[in-house]
Motif scaffolding. Structure first.
Motif, PDB file in Angstrom:
ATOM      1  N   VAL A  84       0.802  -1.220   0.000  1.00  0.00           N
ATOM      2  CA  VAL A  84       0.000   0.000   0.000  1.00  0.00           C
ATOM      3  C   VAL A  84       0.836   1.271   0.000  1.00  0.00           C
ATOM      4  O   VAL A  84       0.288   2.367  -0.100  1.00  0.00           O
ATOM      5  CB  VAL A  84      -0.953   0.035   1.224  1.00  0.00           C
ATOM      6  N   PRO A  99       0.595   3.440  -3.651  1.00  0.00           N
ATOM      7  CA  PRO A  99      -0.671   4.164  -3.861  1.00  0.00           C
ATOM      8  C   PRO A  99      -0.954   5.202  -2.780  1.00  0.00           C
ATOM      9  O   PRO A  99      -1.526   6.259  -3.057  1.00  0.00           O
ATOM     10  CB  PRO A  99      -1.728   3.052  -3.846  1.00  0.00           C
ATOM     11  N   VAL A 104       1.321   8.289  -3.520  1.00  0.00           N
ATOM     12  CA  VAL A 104       0.813   9.026  -4.678  1.00  0.00           C
ATOM     13  C   VAL A 104      -0.444   9.812  -4.311  1.00  0.00           C
ATOM     14  O   VAL A 104      -0.556  11.020  -4.584  1.00  0.00           O
ATOM     15  CB  VAL A 104       0.524   8.058  -5.845  1.00  0.00           C
ATOM     16  N   ALA A 105      -1.399   9.137  -3.669  1.00  0.00           N
ATOM     17  CA  ALA A 105      -2.645   9.814  -3.296  1.00  0.00           C
ATOM     18  C   ALA A 105      -2.394  10.929  -2.289  1.00  0.00           C
ATOM     19  O   ALA A 105      -2.990  12.007  -2.379  1.00  0.00           O
ATOM     20  CB  ALA A 105      -3.630   8.790  -2.724  1.00  0.00           C
ATOM     21  N   PHE A 133       5.465   4.818 -11.246  1.00  0.00           N
ATOM     22  CA  PHE A 133       4.697   4.369 -10.088  1.00  0.00           C
ATOM     23  C   PHE A 133       4.892   2.886  -9.799  1.00  0.00           C
ATOM     24  O   PHE A 133       4.684   2.449  -8.669  1.00  0.00           O
ATOM     25  CB  PHE A 133       3.208   4.672 -10.291  1.00  0.00           C
ATOM     26  N   LEU A 150      -8.838   9.702  -5.408  1.00  0.00           N
ATOM     27  CA  LEU A 150      -7.646   9.595  -4.568  1.00  0.00           C
ATOM     28  C   LEU A 150      -8.013   9.501  -3.089  1.00  0.00           C
ATOM     29  O   LEU A 150      -7.351   8.797  -2.316  1.00  0.00           O
ATOM     30  CB  LEU A 150      -6.721  10.791  -4.813  1.00  0.00           C
ATOM     31  N   ILE A 171      -8.908   5.995  -2.512  1.00  0.00           N
ATOM     32  CA  ILE A 171      -7.701   5.164  -2.473  1.00  0.00           C
ATOM     33  C   ILE A 171      -7.015   5.294  -1.122  1.00  0.00           C
ATOM     34  O   ILE A 171      -6.572   4.303  -0.534  1.00  0.00           O
ATOM     35  CB  ILE A 171      -6.746   5.562  -3.619  1.00  0.00           C
ATOM     36  N   GLN A 172      -6.940   6.530  -0.615  1.00  0.00           N
ATOM     37  CA  GLN A 172      -6.353   6.741   0.706  1.00  0.00           C
ATOM     38  C   GLN A 172      -7.094   5.952   1.774  1.00  0.00           C
ATOM     39  O   GLN A 172      -6.483   5.281   2.617  1.00  0.00           O
ATOM     40  CB  GLN A 172      -6.375   8.225   1.070  1.00  0.00           C
ATOM     41  N   CYS A 197      -6.446   2.233   1.462  1.00  0.00           N
ATOM     42  CA  CYS A 197      -5.086   1.903   1.916  1.00  0.00           C
ATOM     43  C   CYS A 197      -5.006   1.888   3.438  1.00  0.00           C
ATOM     44  O   CYS A 197      -4.366   1.007   4.032  1.00  0.00           O
ATOM     45  CB  CYS A 197      -4.086   2.900   1.352  1.00  0.00           C
TER      46      CYS A 197
END
Length: 459
Positions: free
Chosen positions: A82, A85, A88-89, A184, A218, A221-222, A225
């Motif tokens: 994790v 990602p 990035v997020a 990435f 995003l 995604i956060q 994660c």
């Protein structure tokens, strides 16, 4: 302040079953206590099956250690699953959703300045401690020469040269990503942070209605994660037990005896650097040392256990936002950046190790050698990934550059993992101190802040 509602204090448990139930409840509610217990049991089990006790044959001890370490290795893989990602997020939302475009230059400049100054200070502390304590004087150099053989000194005659000025443009170009998608998946954290920052800056210049769908994605995604991190952290004590048991079973306690003064020197230097960080948080950010340590103990213990600042980055980010009350716009930029370039503890260790081995092999560094050591340790630390054991690889390059046989690494290899655990704690502490300090220095209007990252369950 009590964690329980104001009510009459219950009578202390008197029976053994009641006491056991009370203890188990206490442990379940505190991750840091579970990790401490896992650490103690892991070291004890490692000593029991390792070379110190001689209870098991070496091959069998290695086999048992590898199986016991399996949960820890899976734990690290799950966290790494994790990290990309989440980085990035976090970076993109920290820039774009926080509407911090006008202050991003100041935020980035202050973060980089903080990490550069702390890394230079770390190298100076390491070199100073090793010069004053002289740990190399406690090593039998004749025995070292016999153990390493005649080829050990070959490198000293032809030290490698540091990168020349005409090579710097290519090095700088290599920092920038060429393709976001391949970047990435490459695992190069510095390029990932740069690529995410570029996308975040582009989104700042995009109309709000057009960037909102991507920011919402995003955010999801956060959140996903952090749910995964919450699942993984429930197995942290078992992972810590396995990792430490495996380490102790391989190196044994006796490995610390021959390099004891070197170990003490590195720990003294790391202790001084930690004190500098705490004083910085107290003076520049108004954070009381005891309170800061209490708020961040989960992160420090997990960093000590995993030896990876990248592996604990999700918990660091959650702790900084939830317990240290740092604005998300600041935390989501500084923490991923610090995890990538802030390796002050590693730089200090490399300074001590280089001076120590120079004393062992009788190599006179001189002023020029010290300056070269400082520059290389600082640059290498900033460019190194936050994964276990990377410091020893970088150290070999530094040793060759100043004319010290890299074969001397064998002398300190036995205690490197122990020191790796300690310097990771200092690295992660530096990231958190940078957050609270820079947050205090940045103006309030920096953040029209995005929704905070949800804390991992049980953290």
């Amino acid at each position: 302040m009590s964690d329980t509602p104001a009510e009459a204090a219950p009578a202390p448990p008197r029976s053994l079953p009641a006491l056991r139930k009370h203890l188990f409840t206490l442990i379940r509610q505190r991750l840091w206590l579970q990790v401490l217990i896992g650490m103690a049991l892991g070291v004890g089990f490692g000593v029991l099956i390792g070379p110190t006790s001689g209870l098991l044959a070496a091959d069998l001890a290695t086999l048992v250690g590898n199986w016991v370490a399996l949960p820890g290795r899976l734990f690290l893989l799950a966290i790494q699953f994790v990290v990309v990602p989440l980085v990035v997020a976090s970076v993109i939302r920290g820039i774009a959703a926080g509407e911090a475009g006008s202050d991003l230059g100041r935020l980035g400049a202050r973060a980089v300045a903080f990490f550069m100054i702390s890394t230079l200070l770390a190298v100076a502390l390491g070199v100073g401690a090793a010069t004053l304590i002289r740990p190399g004087a406690f090593v039998d150099t004749a025995a070292v020469d016999r153990a390493l053989g005649e080829g050990a000194g070959a490198v000293a005659a032809a030290p490698a040269r540091p990168p020349t000025i005409d090579a710097l443009p290519d090095m700088i170009v290599g920092l920038f990503p060429t393709d976001p998608l391949s970047t990435f998946v490459s695992g190069n954290m510095l390029q990932i942070v740069i690529a995410a920052a570029i996308i975040g800056l582009a989104l700042v210049m995009t109309p709000a209605d057009q960037r909102r769908p991507l920011l919402d994605l995003l955010a999801s995604i956060q959140a996903a994660c952090m749910v995964i991190v919450g699942w993984v952290l429930r197995f942290a004590p078992l992972a810590v037990f396995g990792l430490l048991a495996n380490i102790t079973s391989r190196i044994g306690l006796s490995a610390l005896i021959g390099t004891g003064m070197y170990l003490v020197t590195v720990l003294v230097g790391l202790g001084m650097l930690m004190l500098c960080y705490l004083l910085t948080a107290r003076i520049l950010a108004g954070r009381r040392m005891g309170r800061f340590l209490a708020d961040t103990r989960d992160v420090m213990l997990l960093a000590f256990s995993t030896s990876s600042s990248a592996a604990v980055m999700p918990l660091t980010l959650s702790t900084v936002e939830k317990r240290l009350d740092v604005r998300p716009a600041v935390a989501r930029f500084v923490v991923p950046l610090g995890t990538t370039i802030n390796m002050a503890g590693t730089a200090l260790y490399q300074g001590v190790a280089t001076v120590f081995l120079a004393q062992v092999f009788g190599v006179e560094l001189g002023v020029g050698g010290i300056l070269l050591l400082t520059a290389m340790a600082t640059g290498a630390a900033i460019g190194s990934p936050g994964t276990p054991g990377v410091g020893i690889v970088i150290l070999a390059t530094i040793l060759a550059s100043v004319g010290i046989p890299p074969a001397g690494i064998a002398i300190i290899l036995g205690v490197d993992r122990v020191l790796d655990m300690c310097r990771t704690v200092v690295n992660v502490t530096g990231d958190m101190v940078a957050c609270v300090t820079i947050d205090r220095m940045m103006p309030e209007e920096t953040a029209a802040e995005p929704a905070a990252v949800p804390p991992p369950p049980g953290a």
